[in-house]
Design an enzyme around this catalytic site. Structure first.
Site, mmCIF file in Angstrom:
data_model
loop_
_atom_site.group_PDB
_atom_site.id
_atom_site.type_symbol
_atom_site.label_atom_id
_atom_site.label_comp_id
_atom_site.label_asym_id
_atom_site.label_seq_id
_atom_site.Cartn_x
_atom_site.Cartn_y
_atom_site.Cartn_z
ATOM 1 C CE LYS A 211 -4.232 -2.111 1.570
ATOM 2 N NZ LYS A 211 -5.278 -2.258 2.602
ATOM 3 N NE ARG A 244 -7.081 -9.248 0.506
ATOM 4 C CZ ARG A 244 -6.866 -8.349 -0.452
ATOM 5 N NH1 ARG A 244 -6.037 -7.325 -0.199
ATOM 6 N NH2 ARG A 244 -7.433 -8.448 -1.638
#
Length: 266
Positions: A211, A244
């Protein structure tokens, strides 16, 4: 010594996901990549057919299912544990009917009012993420008095509604929603206080992989896998039940090092 979290390998069967959009659109390539992630150490494959990056174009349920269901069918036929990454009850139901074990809903049931009922009437584990709106508005909603306190309060509200719908507490997991209506400072604050979310009493999944708040550690998304693996280990130390990630092998190896440090085997 805390146990190792499950590794959820991300499989985006989309043309526009921020990190790997278009790479795994073809079902045969998607299945091949999933098998490789399992061989590298993924415990679960998380299959998604709609990008949730900021500004992503929405897709309808028919298109989402066209993308994900053939892949889910092939993976469950192989005996691979599958999670479906969807906000739609109809997609969740179809995926569970094909053998998906987890429903990973980034909206925590706020996008589709039928979602929680659908999962309640299924055998699936429901992963409810903290969410304040879809990709078109979430960056404008990254405003908090105290991000950890506010996220916990809003997750508690979702838990209450989900329990009211009848879901067994043992089938509910939570996700603090890193990057969703959160700026980099918010993300780091939530990670520093991850134990507070774990103390809510439900298994917690952490999704930091590649991210934008990791950009100081890697210019391109794929360059952030080392930082992601470090976060995976730190999340394990804080009690996370799952991480994840895009690069399942790197995180699995990091967990193997952690196990060796602790004198355990995973």
């Amino acid at each position: 010594m805390s146990r190792q979290p499950l590794v959820f390998g991300i499989l985006n069967v989309t043309p526009d996901s921020f990190s790997d959009g278009g790479l795994w659109e073809a079902p045969d390539r998607a299945v091949e990549h999933a098998r490789a992630m399992v061989a590298a150490g993924a415990d679960v494959i998380d299959v998604g057919g709609e990008s949730t990056r900021p500004g992503a174009a929405p897709v309808d349920a028919d298109e989402e299912q066209r993308r994900v269901l053939p892949v889910i069918r092939a993976l469950t036929d192989d005996g691979i544990v599958v999670s479906v990454d969807t906000m739609r009850a109809s997609t969740a139901t179809a995926a569970v009917n094909l053998g998906a074990t987890y429903v990973n809903d980034v909206s925590g049931g706020l996008f589709d009012p039928e979602m929680v009922t659908a999962v309640t009437h299924s055998p699936a584990v429901y992963i409810a993420m903290h969410w304040r709106g879809d990709s078109s508005v979430m960056e404008d909603r990254a405003v908090y008095d105290d991000v950890t306190r506010d996220v916990v309060a809003e997750l508690n509200e979702r838990v209450e509604r989900i329990m009211d719908a009848g879901l067994e507490p043992t089938r509910l997991w939570l996700d603090p929603g890193l990057g969703f209506a959160k700026n980099p400072d918010h993300n780091w604050e939530l990670l520093r206080n991850l134990e507070t979310i774990v103390e809510m009493g439900y298994p917690v999944m952490v999704g930091a992989s590649r991210k934008r708040f990791l950009a100081p550690f890697g210019e391109s998304p794929a360059d952030r896998d080392e930082a992601t693996a470090v976060i995976s280990v730190l999340a394990a130390e804080a009690g996370a039940a799952a991480v994840r990630v895009h690069d399942a092998g790197r995180t699995a190896r990091a967990f193997a090092v952690r196990s060796a440090w602790q004198g355990e085997t995973r």
